[in-house]
Design a protein around this motif. Structure first.
Motif, short mmCIF file in Angstrom:
data_model
loop_
_atom_site.label_atom_id
_atom_site.label_comp_id
_atom_site.label_asym_id
_atom_site.label_seq_id
_atom_site.Cartn_x
_atom_site.Cartn_y
_atom_site.Cartn_z
N MET A 1 0.84 -1.18 0.00
CA MET A 1 0.00 0.00 0.00
C MET A 1 0.89 1.25 0.00
N GLU A 2 0.56 2.17 -0.85
CA GLU A 2 1.34 3.38 -1.00
C GLU A 2 0.72 4.51 -0.18
N ILE A 3 1.53 5.18 0.62
CA ILE A 3 1.06 6.28 1.44
C ILE A 3 1.51 7.59 0.80
N LYS A 4 0.58 8.49 0.55
CA LYS A 4 0.90 9.81 0.01
C LYS A 4 0.96 10.79 1.17
N LEU A 5 1.97 11.66 1.16
CA LEU A 5 2.16 12.64 2.22
C LEU A 5 2.09 14.04 1.63
N VAL A 6 1.53 14.97 2.39
CA VAL A 6 1.45 16.36 1.94
C VAL A 6 2.05 17.28 3.01
N ASN A 7 2.86 18.23 2.57
CA ASN A 7 3.50 19.19 3.45
C ASN A 7 2.47 20.25 3.86
N ILE A 8 2.29 20.46 5.17
CA ILE A 8 1.34 21.46 5.65
C ILE A 8 2.06 22.68 6.24
N GLY A 9 3.34 22.79 5.99
CA GLY A 9 4.11 23.94 6.42
C GLY A 9 5.10 23.61 7.51
N PHE A 10 6.25 24.29 7.47
CA PHE A 10 7.31 24.17 8.47
C PHE A 10 7.82 22.74 8.62
N GLY A 11 7.82 21.99 7.52
CA GLY A 11 8.32 20.63 7.54
C GLY A 11 7.37 19.61 8.12
N ASN A 12 6.14 20.02 8.42
CA ASN A 12 5.14 19.09 8.94
C ASN A 12 4.41 18.41 7.78
N ILE A 13 4.20 17.13 7.94
CA ILE A 13 3.63 16.33 6.86
C ILE A 13 2.45 15.52 7.39
N VAL A 14 1.39 15.44 6.56
CA VAL A 14 0.19 14.69 6.92
C VAL A 14 -0.08 13.66 5.83
N ALA A 15 -0.61 12.52 6.22
CA ALA A 15 -1.00 11.49 5.25
C ALA A 15 -2.18 12.01 4.44
N ALA A 16 -1.98 12.17 3.14
CA ALA A 16 -2.98 12.78 2.27
C ALA A 16 -4.27 11.97 2.22
N ASN A 17 -4.18 10.66 2.29
CA ASN A 17 -5.39 9.83 2.20
C ASN A 17 -6.24 9.87 3.47
N ARG A 18 -5.75 10.49 4.53
CA ARG A 18 -6.51 10.61 5.79
C ARG A 18 -7.27 11.93 5.90
N ILE A 19 -6.98 12.89 5.00
CA ILE A 19 -7.59 14.21 5.07
C ILE A 19 -9.03 14.16 4.55
N ILE A 20 -9.96 14.69 5.37
CA ILE A 20 -11.35 14.79 4.97
C ILE A 20 -11.63 16.18 4.42
N SER A 21 -11.15 17.22 5.12
CA SER A 21 -11.40 18.58 4.65
C SER A 21 -10.28 19.52 5.06
N ILE A 22 -10.16 20.60 4.29
CA ILE A 22 -9.22 21.68 4.57
C ILE A 22 -10.04 22.95 4.56
N ILE A 23 -10.18 23.60 5.72
CA ILE A 23 -11.09 24.73 5.83
C ILE A 23 -10.43 25.93 6.49
N SER A 24 -11.02 27.09 6.26
CA SER A 24 -10.56 28.33 6.85
C SER A 24 -11.10 28.43 8.28
N PRO A 25 -10.32 28.98 9.22
CA PRO A 25 -10.71 28.97 10.63
C PRO A 25 -11.58 30.16 11.08
N GLU A 26 -12.05 31.00 10.18
CA GLU A 26 -12.72 32.23 10.58
C GLU A 26 -14.11 32.07 11.19
N SER A 27 -14.89 31.11 10.73
CA SER A 27 -16.29 31.03 11.18
C SER A 27 -16.43 30.45 12.59
N ALA A 28 -17.53 30.81 13.24
CA ALA A 28 -17.79 30.34 14.60
C ALA A 28 -17.90 28.81 14.70
N PRO A 29 -18.56 28.14 13.76
CA PRO A 29 -18.62 26.67 13.86
C PRO A 29 -17.25 26.01 13.80
#
Length: 86
Positions: A1-29
């Motif tokens: 199984m191949e794991i894809k990684l994505v850089n989220i800044g400052f050398g931090n990496i997240v498994a791309a296949n585990r991401i559900i959403s990428i959202i802006s933090p401005e709203s109250a919810p």
């Protein structure tokens, strides 16, 4: 199984296949989601003290804070900046 990684800044990496959403933090919810994750111990702060610009929600219910714009993370997710790991 191949794991894809994505850089989220400052050398931090997240498994791309585990991401559900990428959202802006401005709203109250979204701020409520961040607070609830903090209380449950499911918050990962990868901002290095900088302003939160993107909130990444994973399939394991972890909430990751990034100092990189959501559009930038999404572009990295869809580009060749996503790396393979074994």
């Amino acid at each position: 199984m191949e794991i894809k990684l994505v850089n989220i800044g400052f050398g931090n990496i997240v498994a791309a296949n585990r991401i559900i959403s990428i959202i802006s933090p401005e709203s109250a919810p979204i701020k409520r989601i961040i607070q609830e994750a903090r209380e449950k111990g499911m918050l990962i702060d990868a901002t290095y003290g900088r302003r939160t610009r993107a909130v990444i929600v994973t399939d394991s219910a972890h909430v990751i804070l990034s100092a990189v714009q959501p559009e930038t993370v999404a572009n990295r997710l869809g580009s060749k900046e996503v790396t393979d790991a074994e």
